[in-house]
Design an enzyme around this catalytic site. Structure first.
Site, PDB file in Angstrom:
ATOM      1  CB  SER A 243       0.845 -12.471  -1.329  1.00 33.37           C
ATOM      2  OG  SER A 243       0.513 -11.266  -0.640  1.00 33.37           O
ATOM      3  CG  ASP A 244       2.381  -8.742  -6.703  1.00 28.22           C
ATOM      4  OD1 ASP A 244       2.464  -7.653  -6.105  1.00 28.22           O
ATOM      5  OD2 ASP A 244       2.624  -8.874  -7.922  1.00 28.22           O
ATOM      6  CD1 TRP A 245       0.882  -3.713  -1.811  1.00 26.97           C
ATOM      7  CD2 TRP A 245       2.330  -5.409  -1.908  1.00 26.97           C
ATOM      8  NE1 TRP A 245       1.907  -3.468  -0.909  1.00 26.97           N
ATOM      9  CE2 TRP A 245       2.794  -4.490  -0.944  1.00 26.97           C
ATOM     10  CE3 TRP A 245       3.070  -6.576  -2.119  1.00 26.97           C
ATOM     11  CZ2 TRP A 245       3.971  -4.677  -0.205  1.00 26.97           C
ATOM     12  CZ3 TRP A 245       4.242  -6.772  -1.396  1.00 26.97           C
ATOM     13  CH2 TRP A 245       4.675  -5.836  -0.459  1.00 26.97           C
TER      14      TRP A 245
END
Length: 855
Positions: free
Chosen positions: A229-231
Site C-alpha cells: 500500500s501507499d503509506w
C-alpha cells in the site's frame, strides 16, 4: 538465538516454518521504513526509502544528505533511455550506502492535468515515453540489487481528496492511458515491488480492487513481484488481502494485525490467503539477501566526482530550449560580455525538486546565481544580482543563515516530556530564564523540521515540548520578513522579543501535508549583515496530537526569511541591472511550495509579480534570457516579447551548473518537452473535470477519455503554447530516406531513416516516431508516439536511425472484446521533431487483424 537464512533460501521451506502469528506479523510494516522481522526463523527487517529523484533514507528529520537528481518531468524531457539507466544505477549505489533494500520509485502516473500537485514526479503525459523511461530507470536501479517500487497503481492523478476520490475512467482510457505506462515498464523491466494508489477507481479503492491487483496485474500481465500500500493507503482487511495487496505500510498495523486474526476466525480469510501474501514478501526478501545490502545498516551518503559529473550532466540535459529567435544563446565566451545581470526569485535559491515525499536534504546545491557566476568568472565577466520580485508561497528557509552556539551550521532542537517552565509557551516568556534539563536534544542543519521520525522515541513522548534555538546571521542590511509555520502551537522570539505568535488559536494551513498552521509573517527592522541574532522557537504539540493524525508525529517547524523588498523598487532595480548589463539572465518559476504532494495547484499562473517583472526586464533588455523553473506547465503572457526562453524544470543538486553549461554553450540543449504547455488552462482536455470539479461528490469523471495531453489538443485542433516533443538546439537537423519493413503477422516492423546535422555545433536530436490509424473502426487520436531515438551528430554528420516497433504501435483497446485489437489496414508512419513538426511520412500495412492480451 536468532537464525540466519542462506542467501538462496527456499521460500516454501521458510513459509512452512512460520506459525500463523508470525505470518500475520509480516503482513504489515515495522514503523515507517522497515518490514517486520522474525528472528527465530532468520527473517530480518527490510528497509525502504522514498524516491523518485533521490534516496532520502529513513528520516524526514535529520536525515543523511542525499543526491538530488532532476525532477521526473525533467528526466522525461531528456528522452534519453541511457541517461535514465545511469540515474537508476546511481540511485542504486546511494540506496546501498543507506542500507536500503527497496526504493519507492519510479512514479509513472499519467499527467492528466498540469495542476496535479505531484505532476513533477512522473515522466510524461504520454504513456509510451512514461513507461519507456521508467523501464530504463528500473533496470538501472535493480542492476545494483535494489528493488524498484513502481507507483502509484493506478489513476492517482490529483491530490484533492486523494484518499477517497473515485477516478471514474472508462475501460479504454484506463487501458490505453493510465495502465499503459505500468504495462510497458513491466514488459521491459521487472520491478520487484509495486505500490497501490490512495484513490478509488470506478468506486473501489485500488488497495482492495481484485480486478486491478489480481485479474489484470497478476493473471493478465503475469506480474510476480510484491504489492504494497501507499503509506496509510489501505482501508480494509479481508478485501485487501483477497484482492492481492501483500503488505500494509507503514506499521504498526491498522488494517492488519489483530484484524486479520478476527477475519480468520470468521472465515472471511483462510490460511491460504495469508500464505499468498507472505510468499510474495519472502520473495522480495530473497532479492534483498541477493543484493548483499546489510540489514539494519548505518546510513551513509555518497559524494564522488563521478556522481557530481552525472548530476551535472542530468541537470543540463533536462533543460529544454523553447525559444532562441535572435540566436542570443549560447552566450559568447570570447570576452565580448563584460557584465551579466542575474535576476529573479529563482536565481539565488536552489530549487532542486518539488515538494512532499520527493523532497530531500541535498548533499550540496548549486543555485543558478552560483553556476552562472562561476562560468562568468572563466570569461572575466562581472555578475550583478537582483531578486526583482518574490514568488515564494512560504519564505525561503533560513538554512544558509543559521549557526549553532559553536559556530557550526544549523540549530539545536531540545525535547521535554512536560513543560520545562511554567511560562514556557507564554507570549511574554522570559527567554533568558534557565529551563529544566531536556530529555533529549539534537543538532539539525536546517530550519525545516518535520518531526515524524528522527527522534529518540524511547526518551521523547509523543506529547512533548520543543525548543528550536539558533543564531541568525543575515547577509544583507535592512528589514527582513520572517515567516513561521508549525505543527502544534508556539512562538518565535528574536533576541528575547516575541516576533510571531502561533500559540494563540493558530489557524490551520497547508504545511506538513496539511497538518500545520498558516504561515504567519512579520517584519524585523534594521538588521545588519554579518551580525548575530538569537532566534528561539518554543513549541508544544498537544493541540496537534489532539487533532488526530494517521501516523505518529511530534509536530513540525518551518522557519523562513527574506530581505523585505518594496515590489516596485525591486522591479525598477532589476530593470536597471538588465539595461546596464551586456547580458541578462532572468530566472523565474515555481518551487517546492507551489508544486507538492498534498495539494494541487489552483491555476497556471506564475506567483506574485513575476509576469510584471518579466515584462519590465524585457523592456530594458529585449535580448534577456528567460529561464523558467517548474515541474509542470505555467502560463506565459509575455511570451511574444521574449526572444530567448529555457525550461529548466527542477534540476537537482547541480541545477546551477547545468544551466550555466547550456547558457554558455558547454552543453548543446537536446531536451524535448515531455508534456504539452497550453496557452491557457481552459484548453487542457481535463479542464472541466479535475480537482474539486466533480459533478458527483467524491467522484471525478475522466470525461476526456483517451484524449489526454497532446492527443486532446490535436483532436480539438487547439494550438498549445509549446507542443509535446518540442525543443530546439544550437544546431539544426534534417531528415531523409524513410523506409519501413513489412508488418509481421504478430505486428512487428522496423522503421529506418537518416538524420543529418546541418548546423555548426555538435548536438543530439530526439527523432520521434508517431503512428496514425485513419481507418480504425473506433475513434483514435490523430497520432500517437510509439518510438523515439536520441542520436548524437557532429556538424555535417549523418546517421541511420532504426526504431523497432511491435503490436503496441498499431493496437487499440476494445472493451467489448476485453482485448487489444490490431485491425488490418494501412497505418501512417510519421517521423517528427515534435508532435506538430512532421519531417517524413510513410506507411505500413497489416494484412490480417488479430487480438491480444497480456504484456
Amino acid at each position: 538465538m536468532p537464525q540466519q537464512l542462506a542467501a538462496d533460501f527456499d521460500v516454501e521451506e521458510v513459509l512452512g516454518k512460520l506459525n500463523m502469528s508470525a505470518k500475520i506479523k509480516l503482513l504489515s510494516g515495522k514503523g515507517w521504513w522497515h518490514t517486520e522481522s522474525i528472528p527465530e526463523v532468520g527473517i530480518p527487517s527490510m528497509r525502504f526509502s522514498d524516491g523518485p529523484n533521490g534516496v532520502r533514507g529513513t528520516r524526514f528529520f535529520n536525515g543523511v544528505p542525499s543526491s538530488c537528481f532532476p525532477s521526473s518531468t525533467g528526466l522525461g524531457s531528456t528522452f534519453d533511455v541511457d541517461l535514465a539507466l545511469k540515474v537508476g544505477k546511481a540511485l542504486g549505489d546511494e540506496s546501498r550506502a543507506k542500507g536500503c533494500h527497496v526504493l519507492l520509485a519510479p512514479t509513472v502516473n499519467t499527467q492528466r492535468s498540469p495542476l496535479g500537485g505531484r505532476g513533477f514526479e512522473s515522466f510524461s503525459e504520454d504513456p509510451h515515453l512514461n513507461g519507456t523511461i521508467a523501464a530504463a530507470y528500473i533496470n538501472g536501479l535493480q542492476s545494483k540489487g535494489v528493488a524498484s517500487t513502481i507507483k502509484h497503481y493506478v489513476a492517482n492523478d490529483q491530490e484533492f481528496e486523494r484518499m477517497s476520490i473515485s477516478s471514474d475512467v472508462g475501460e479504454r482510457a484506463l487501458r490505453e492511458i493510465y495502465l499503459k505506462p505500468f504495462q510497458i515498464a513491466l514488459k521491459h523491466a521487472n520491478p520487484w515491488a509495486l505500490m497501490t494508489s490512495y484513490n478509488r477507481v470506478n468506486g473501489t479503492h485500488v488497495s482492495e480492487d481484485k480486478r486491478l491487483l489480481d485479474d489484470i496485474l497478476r493473471k493478465e500481465w503475469g506480474y510476480k513481484g510484491m504489492t504494497m500500500s501507499d503509506w496509510i493507503g489501505i482501508y480494509s482487511t479481508s478485501q485487501s488481502i483477497k484482492a492481492g495487496l501483500n503488505l500494509e505500510m507503514p506499521g504498526p498495523p491498522i488494517m492488519r494485525g489483530k484484524a486479520v486474526e478476527r477475519a480468520l476466525i470468521g472465515e472471511k480469510l483462510f490460511p491460504s490467503d495469508i500464505d499468498n501474501s507472505v510468499r510474495k514478501i519472502l520473495e522480495l526478501l530473497k532479492h534483498a539477501y541477493a543484493s548483499g545490502v546489510p540489514f539494519d545498516a548505518p546510513e551513509e551518503g555518497v559524494d564522488t566526482p563521478e556522481l557530481r559529473r552525472l548530476l551535472r550532466t542530468a541537470a543540463g540535459d533536462a533543460i529544454v530550449l523553447l525559444k532562441n529567435d535572435k540566436n542570443v544563446l549560447p552566450l559568447s565566451t570570447k570576452g565580448d560580455i563584460k557584465t551579466i545581470a542575474v535576476i529573479g526569485p529563482n536565481a539565488k535559491q536552489a530549487m532542486t525538486s518539488g515538494g512532499g515525499s520527493a523532497r530531500l536534504l541535498s548533499t550540496y546545491t548549486v543555485s543558478p546565481l552560483e553556476g552562472i557566476s562561476a562560468a562568468a568568472k572563466e570569461i572575466g565577466a562581472k555578475v550583478t544580482y537582483g531578486i526583482g520580485a518574490s514568488s515564494h508561497k512560504f519564505l525561503p528557509l533560513l538554512d544558509p543563515y543559521i549557526r549553532q552556539k559553536d559556530g557550526q551550521p544549523g540549530a539545536l532542537v531540545e525535547f521535554w516530556n512536560e513543560s520545562p517552565e511554567e511560562t514556557f509557551l507564554n507570549v511574554d516568556a522570559d527567554i533568558g530564564k534557565p529551563l529544566k534539563q531536556c530529555v533529549w536534544s539534537t543538532p539539525t542543519l536546517g530550519s525545516n523540521c518535520f518531526l515524524m521520525d528522527g527522534v529518540d522515541e524511547e526518551k521523547v513522548h509523543e506529547l512533548c515540548w520543543i525548543r528550536f534555538s539558533t543564531k541568525f546571521v543575515p547577509d544583507e542590511d535592512g528589514d527582513w520578513e520572517v515567516g513561521l509555520t508549525i505543527a502544534g502551537s508556539g512562538n518565535l522570539f528574536i533576541d528575547g522579543k516575541l516576533v510571531i505568535d502561533l500559540s494563540t488559536n493558530p489557524k490551520q494551513g497547508e504545511s506538513f501535508f496539511g497538518l500545520g498552521t498558516i504561515d504567519l509573517r512579520k517584519v524585523v527592522k534594521g538588521l545588519k549583515a554579518g551580525q548575530s541574532y538569537d532566534m528561539e522557537i518554543r513549541l508544544n504539540n498537544s493541540a496537534f496530537v489532539a487533532r488526530g493524525t494517521p501516523f505518529t508525529c511530534r509536530g513540525g517547524i518551518r522557519l523562513g526569511a527574506i530581505p523585505q523588498v518594496d515590489d516596485e523598487e525591486a522591479i525598477r532595480h532589476a530593470a536597471t541591472l538588465a539595461k546596464e548589463a551586456d547580458a541578462t539572465v532572468l530566472v523565474i518559476g515555481l518551487n517546492h511550495d507551489w508544486e507538492s504532494e498534498g495539494y494541487d495547484r489552483q491555476d497556471l499562473e506564475l506567483p506574485g509579480l513575476t509576469n510584471r517583472l518579466v515584462q519590465e526586464v524585457l523592456k530594458a533588455d529585449p535580448n534577456a534570457i528567460i529561464v523558467n523553473q517548474s515541474g509542470t506547465p505555467v502560463s506565459m503572457p509575455w511570451i511574444a516579447d521574449a526572444s530567448t526562453l529555457l525550461q529548466a524544470f527542477y534540476g537537482g543538486n547541480e541545477l546551477g551548473n547545468g544551466l550555466a553549461d547550456v547558457i554558455f554553450g558547454k552543453v548543446n540543449p537536446s531536451g524535448k518537452l515531455a508534456l504539452t504547455f497550453p496557452k491557457r488552462l481552459e484548453d487542457n482536455p481535463s479542464y472541466l473535470s479535475f480537482g474539486n470539479k466533480g459533478e458527483v461528490r467524491g467522484r471525478i469523471s475522466y470525461n476526456e477519455g483517451i484524449y489526454v495531453g497532446y492527443r486532446g489538443y490535436e483532436k480539438q485542433d487547439i494550438a498549445p503554447l509549446f507542443s509535446f516533443g518540442y525543443g530546439l538546439s544550437y544546431t539544426s537537423f534534417s531528415y531523409a530516406d524513410l523506409s519501413t519493413t513489412s508488418v509481421s503477422p504478430e505486428g512487428n516492423f522496423t522503421v529506418s531513416f537518416t538524420v543529418k546535422n546541418t548546423g555548426k555545433f555538435a548536438g543530439r536530436e530526439v527523432a520521434q516516431v508517431y503512428i496514425a490509424d485513419p481507418q480504425s473502426s473506433l475513434p483514435r487520436p490523430v497520432k500517437e508516439l510509439k518510438g523515439f531515438s536520441k542520436v548524437l551528430l557532429t556538424p555535417g554528420e549523418s546517421k541511420k536511425v532504426t526504431v523497432e516497433l511491435g503490436r503496441d504501435a498499431i493496437s487499440f483497446y476494445d472493451d467489448r472484446q476485453a482485448a487489444w485489437v490490431a485491425e488490418k489496414g494501412t497505418f501512417e508512419v510519421l517521423i517528427a521533431a515534435s508532435v506538430t513538426d512532421i519531417k517524413l511520412k510513410g506507411e505500413v500495412v497489416l494484412e490480417k487483424s488479430f487480438t491480444w492480451t497480456g504484456l
